[in-house]
Each structure stands twice: as C-alpha cells, then as structure tokens.
Design a protein around this motif. Structure first.
Motif, PDB file in Angstrom:
ATOM      1  N   LEU A 190       0.828  -1.199   0.000  1.00  0.00           N
ATOM      2  CA  LEU A 190       0.000   0.000   0.000  1.00  0.00           C
ATOM      3  C   LEU A 190       0.871   1.260   0.000  1.00  0.00           C
ATOM      4  O   LEU A 190       0.657   2.181  -0.807  1.00  0.00           O
ATOM      5  N   VAL A 191       1.864   1.293   0.905  1.00  0.00           N
ATOM      6  CA  VAL A 191       2.761   2.450   0.979  1.00  0.00           C
ATOM      7  C   VAL A 191       3.562   2.576  -0.313  1.00  0.00           C
ATOM      8  O   VAL A 191       3.742   3.675  -0.850  1.00  0.00           O
ATOM      9  N   GLY A 192       4.036   1.436  -0.836  1.00  0.00           N
ATOM     10  CA  GLY A 192       4.821   1.461  -2.067  1.00  0.00           C
ATOM     11  C   GLY A 192       4.027   1.965  -3.260  1.00  0.00           C
ATOM     12  O   GLY A 192       4.526   2.777  -4.051  1.00  0.00           O
ATOM     13  N   HIS A 193       2.788   1.499  -3.397  1.00  0.00           N
ATOM     14  CA  HIS A 193       1.935   1.948  -4.511  1.00  0.00           C
ATOM     15  C   HIS A 193       1.615   3.431  -4.393  1.00  0.00           C
ATOM     16  O   HIS A 193       1.600   4.155  -5.399  1.00  0.00           O
ATOM     17  N   LEU A 194       1.326   3.878  -3.183  1.00  0.00           N
ATOM     18  CA  LEU A 194       1.032   5.301  -2.987  1.00  0.00           C
ATOM     19  C   LEU A 194       2.259   6.150  -3.311  1.00  0.00           C
ATOM     20  O   LEU A 194       2.142   7.212  -3.938  1.00  0.00           O
ATOM     21  N   ALA A 195       3.435   5.674  -2.907  1.00  0.00           N
ATOM     22  CA  ALA A 195       4.675   6.397  -3.214  1.00  0.00           C
ATOM     23  C   ALA A 195       4.907   6.453  -4.719  1.00  0.00           C
ATOM     24  O   ALA A 195       5.318   7.493  -5.258  1.00  0.00           O
ATOM     25  N   ASP A 196       4.652   5.343  -5.409  1.00  0.00           N
ATOM     26  CA  ASP A 196       4.816   5.325  -6.872  1.00  0.00           C
ATOM     27  C   ASP A 196       3.846   6.298  -7.540  1.00  0.00           C
ATOM     28  O   ASP A 196       4.194   6.952  -8.538  1.00  0.00           O
ATOM     29  N   LEU A 197       2.655   6.405  -6.988  1.00  0.00           N
ATOM     30  CA  LEU A 197       1.634   7.268  -7.572  1.00  0.00           C
ATOM     31  C   LEU A 197       2.027   8.741  -7.504  1.00  0.00           C
ATOM     32  O   LEU A 197       1.788   9.505  -8.444  1.00  0.00           O
ATOM     33  N   ILE A 198       2.631   9.147  -6.390  1.00  0.00           N
ATOM     34  CA  ILE A 198       2.958  10.565  -6.205  1.00  0.00           C
ATOM     35  C   ILE A 198       4.428  10.869  -6.512  1.00  0.00           C
ATOM     36  O   ILE A 198       4.858  12.010  -6.369  1.00  0.00           O
ATOM     37  N   THR A 246      15.000   1.591   1.480  1.00  0.00           N
ATOM     38  CA  THR A 246      15.855   2.367   0.579  1.00  0.00           C
ATOM     39  C   THR A 246      15.347   3.791   0.388  1.00  0.00           C
ATOM     40  O   THR A 246      16.067   4.628  -0.162  1.00  0.00           O
ATOM     41  N   HIS A 247      14.132   4.074   0.839  1.00  0.00           N
ATOM     42  CA  HIS A 247      13.547   5.402   0.656  1.00  0.00           C
ATOM     43  C   HIS A 247      14.057   6.360   1.735  1.00  0.00           C
ATOM     44  O   HIS A 247      14.442   5.945   2.835  1.00  0.00           O
ATOM     45  N   ARG A 248      14.015   7.658   1.409  1.00  0.00           N
ATOM     46  CA  ARG A 248      14.552   8.672   2.304  1.00  0.00           C
ATOM     47  C   ARG A 248      13.635   9.890   2.403  1.00  0.00           C
ATOM     48  O   ARG A 248      12.793  10.101   1.524  1.00  0.00           O
ATOM     49  N   LEU A 249      13.822  10.638   3.464  1.00  0.00           N
ATOM     50  CA  LEU A 249      13.282  11.994   3.558  1.00  0.00           C
ATOM     51  C   LEU A 249      14.481  12.919   3.416  1.00  0.00           C
ATOM     52  O   LEU A 249      15.261  13.085   4.358  1.00  0.00           O
ATOM     53  N   PHE A 250      14.676  13.451   2.219  1.00  0.00           N
ATOM     54  CA  PHE A 250      15.889  14.197   1.891  1.00  0.00           C
ATOM     55  C   PHE A 250      17.109  13.297   2.123  1.00  0.00           C
ATOM     56  O   PHE A 250      17.242  12.288   1.468  1.00  0.00           O
ATOM     57  N   ALA A 251      17.955  13.634   3.104  1.00  0.00           N
ATOM     58  CA  ALA A 251      19.167  12.828   3.301  1.00  0.00           C
ATOM     59  C   ALA A 251      19.005  11.741   4.354  1.00  0.00           C
ATOM     60  O   ALA A 251      19.929  10.948   4.575  1.00  0.00           O
ATOM     61  N   ALA A 252      17.854  11.661   5.012  1.00  0.00           N
ATOM     62  CA  ALA A 252      17.673  10.734   6.133  1.00  0.00           C
ATOM     63  C   ALA A 252      16.886   9.502   5.691  1.00  0.00           C
ATOM     64  O   ALA A 252      15.770   9.629   5.169  1.00  0.00           O
ATOM     65  N   PRO A 253      17.424   8.286   5.896  1.00  0.00           N
ATOM     66  CA  PRO A 253      16.695   7.060   5.557  1.00  0.00           C
ATOM     67  C   PRO A 253      15.449   6.904   6.422  1.00  0.00           C
ATOM     68  O   PRO A 253      15.485   7.190   7.620  1.00  0.00           O
ATOM     69  N   ALA A 273       8.094   9.229   1.933  1.00  0.00           N
ATOM     70  CA  ALA A 273       7.871  10.018   3.147  1.00  0.00           C
ATOM     71  C   ALA A 273       6.538  10.756   3.059  1.00  0.00           C
ATOM     72  O   ALA A 273       5.764  10.789   4.024  1.00  0.00           O
ATOM     73  N   VAL A 274       6.254  11.330   1.887  1.00  0.00           N
ATOM     74  CA  VAL A 274       4.975  12.024   1.697  1.00  0.00           C
ATOM     75  C   VAL A 274       3.828  11.027   1.768  1.00  0.00           C
ATOM     76  O   VAL A 274       2.749  11.330   2.303  1.00  0.00           O
ATOM     77  N   ALA A 275       4.047   9.810   1.258  1.00  0.00           N
ATOM     78  CA  ALA A 275       3.008   8.777   1.325  1.00  0.00           C
ATOM     79  C   ALA A 275       2.664   8.450   2.776  1.00  0.00           C
ATOM     80  O   ALA A 275       1.491   8.226   3.110  1.00  0.00           O
ATOM     81  N   ILE A 276       3.666   8.420   3.642  1.00  0.00           N
ATOM     82  CA  ILE A 276       3.427   8.157   5.071  1.00  0.00           C
ATOM     83  C   ILE A 276       2.617   9.290   5.692  1.00  0.00           C
ATOM     84  O   ILE A 276       1.702   9.058   6.484  1.00  0.00           O
ATOM     85  N   VAL A 277       2.943  10.527   5.316  1.00  0.00           N
ATOM     86  CA  VAL A 277       2.184  11.671   5.826  1.00  0.00           C
ATOM     87  C   VAL A 277       0.737  11.591   5.357  1.00  0.00           C
ATOM     88  O   VAL A 277      -0.202  11.811   6.140  1.00  0.00           O
ATOM     89  N   LEU A 278       0.528  11.240   4.083  1.00  0.00           N
ATOM     90  CA  LEU A 278      -0.833  11.118   3.549  1.00  0.00           C
ATOM     91  C   LEU A 278      -1.575   9.966   4.224  1.00  0.00           C
ATOM     92  O   LEU A 278      -2.773  10.077   4.525  1.00  0.00           O
TER      93      LEU A 278
END
Length: 241
Positions: free
Chosen positions: A10-18, A127-134, A28-33
C-alpha cells in the motif's frame, strides 16, 4: 501475504503514484498522507470525545455535590458517579478511543521500517529517504554519521523544531484548560484531592514526550507521530474552542 506485506504494498503503490510530484521523498509524503487518512477516519471518534469532554465538564458541579453527599462512603460515591454518567449518557472513557484506534497504524509503521525483510524478501521501503535521512534510520544513526549538523541530522532538527512548537502550543492549551477546571476538582471539604497537585503540574509537560518518541523510533514512525500530533493540535483547537 501477511498484513505487513500488504501494508508495504500500500505504501509502495502510494509512493509510486505521487513520485512524479515529490521525487525521492515520495515514500515520506506517502506516510504523511497515510497518517492524514487515519486521522480523517478517526475524526468522528475525536468529535465524540470532544462532546464527551464538554459533557463531563458540565457534570462536575453534580459530581462535587455527590462528593459532599457521600464523603464518608467512597464505594457509594463511586456507584453514584457511575450512575450519573449512565443517566447522562456520558462515557468516562470516550476520550481514549481516538488514541487507541491509532495505535495499530503506528505499530505497523514501526515494525515495517524496523525490519530488513518482509515475508522472507528484502524490505525495499528501507531504501527510501526523507531528503538525506533514511526512513528506516533513527536519530542516533544520524548523530553517528555526519553528526547533528550533517544532512540527516538537519532533517531531524527540522522535525524536532516542529514537534517542539506543537508541544509548546499543547502545553499552553493544557495549562489553560486545567486552570479553568480547577474550581471543580477539589474534594467535598474544600481540600485538594490527594495527588491532584502533582498531576496538575506534570500533565502540561506530557506533550513534550513526543520529542523523545521522535528521537528513538524509525524516521517513518517519527513522521507518523509528527503528522498525527500536529493534526491533533489543530483538531483540538477547533473542537474544544
């Protein structure tokens, strides 16, 4: 497929969408959403909790009368208070439901970004990050890397600043709320309820505990906490005004 694998998808698909809009920070934005969606679903419970809080506040004068009436019989006082809440259709526990309903979502994120594997496979979300932070890293990892003022450390610095601002807002609001309710929290003889003074002093500072949470959990779970705490501050300001 386990619940963790389904949630990871779910998180991966949402991240791919945005991803076209947010690039490398899409997860990171997907987690906020996702957090905003959880809070939106819980909002009816928050509204009910606000109504319950107002109703409980309105009952305080009657409870003070019951304390005076049954000052020498604690068991009778307890039953009378329960009967009063039942008669007025007010639940003393309604304020706990919004927080309890969010715990599964928080622990899902915590587990998901604390595990290197999901159902035997590699956890690609790490492997995903928020700017420089994993997203799977912690503040201690940032400090052990480039330090407090390194790229990852600055990401946490921004989160801490936001959490501190929200915590201070909640601190001031809690102080005002508790000060306003102080006249109806005394015992029947006019003396302070035992232990209430200590609770009154400590309670406003509980909002700053979020800083500790953000410091020790994975960044993904910290994003959930920061988003949810900020939502709560705005929501409570609107519902309890």
């Amino acid at each position: 497929m386990s619940v963790f694998a389904a949630f990871a998808d779910l998180v991966g698909h949402l991240a791919d969408l945005i991803q076209p809009l947010f690039g490398a920070t899409a997860a990171a934005v997907a987690i906020v959403l996702f957090t905003a969606l959880v809070r939106l679903l819980v909002h009816p419970l928050s509204r009910a909790a606000a109504r319950g809080q107002k109703a409980r506040t309105a009952l305080q004068p009657k409870i003070a009368e019951l304390r005076a009436k049954h000052a020498g019989d604690p068991e009778r006082l307890r039953k009378a208070v329960v009967e009063l809440h039942t008669e007025e259709k007010v639940s003393p526990l309604s304020g706990l439901l919004p927080g309890l309903c969010q715990l599964p979502a928080f622990f899902l994120l915590y587990h998901l970004f604390s595990s290197t594997t999901i159902d035997g496979g590699t956890n690609a979300l790490l492997t995903h990050r928020l700017f420089a932070a994993p997203l799977g890293g912690r503040w201690a990892d940032a400090l052990g890397g480039a330090g407090m003022f390194g790229p990852a450390g600055l990401v946490y610095g921004g989160l801490f600043a936001l959490v501190a601002a929200v915590a201070f807002f909640n601190y001031r609001r809690t102080r005002r709320t508790m000060a306003a309710s102080a006249p109806v929290t005394a015992a029947a003889d006019g003396e302070q309820v035992p232990g209430l003074g200590a609770i009154t002093k400590v309670m406003p500072f509980m909002s700053f505990f979020t800083l500790f949470t953000v410091a020790v959990v994975p960044l993904a779970a910290a994003l959930y906490v920061v988003t949810s705490t900020t939502w709560s501050a705005v929501e409570r300001a609107a519902l309890y005004r």
